[in-house]
Design an enzyme around this catalytic site. Structure first.
Site: not given
Length: 192
Positions: A23, A47, A59, A62, A72, A119, A132
């Site tokens: 599957r 969060q 990106r 940060h 994170k 990151h 995240y």
């Protein structure tokens, strides 16, 4: 699942055990109990956020000011990316050093990034989606952005085209400027 420390103290690469069948496959993406064993402290998600990026989107780098700090747990749930973390904790034995790895949906590999570690990533495929899981909620005004092309960091992005970037990332300060402004967190052992 296999949890291995990276070259950045307190940052871990997490590789799940995939269970394939006709599957598809199944795997545990995160186990708080196993993660907490290696961290020596609880990791309580506050969060969960997602980003969706086209190929060649860059990106980062940060992090979040301490306090409030933000650990994170990052997973690529679709596509693939080159993930780079940078130790931004003043006084850390790894200050300014980086760790690079590829995260992709097929492997299910994740990174645990402690507070004070920057990151960033480069999307290697269209429709790259990142999940995240964070230890604190977003707090406006606490974001710290570092120039991803800072020559002092010399990060190996492996660009094959001009990256798509946000204005805030293209205008981000260098590591030296951020350090001089007193914005970086202090090293406090394997945590922040």
């Amino acid at each position: 699942m296999r949890i291995e420390e990276t070259g950045i103290p307190g940052a871990f690469a997490v590789t799940p055990h995939l269970l394939p069948d006709d599957r598809g496959s199944f795997h545990e993406g995160m186990r708080a109990d196993k993660l907490e064993q290696v961290l020596g402290a609880p990791f309580v998600p506050r969060q969960i956020s997602y980003s969706v990026s086209g190929r060649d989107t860059l990106r980062g780098i940060h992090t979040t000011a301490v306090p409030p700090g933000q650990a994170k747990y990052v997973t690529c749930v679709h596509g693939a990316l080159r993930d780079i973390i940078v130790d931004l904790r003043v006084g850390s034995p790894a200050f300014g050093r980086h760790h690079v790895c590829t995260l992709d949906a097929r492997s299910g590999r994740s990174l645990y990034i402690p507070e004070g570690v920057g990151h960033g990533f480069l999307a290697l495929a269209d429709d790259t989606r990142i999940c995240y899981v964070m230890s604190t909620v977003y707090a406006p005004g606490t974001q710290i952005d570092i120039d991803p092309f800072d020559p002092r960091l010399d990060l190996p992005w492996g660009l094959t085209a001009a990256p798509r970037m946000s204005k805030k990332d293209t205008e981000a300060r260098s590591l030296a400027e951020t350090l001089e402004a007193g914005l970086l967190p202090a090293w406090q052992g394997t945590g922040v």
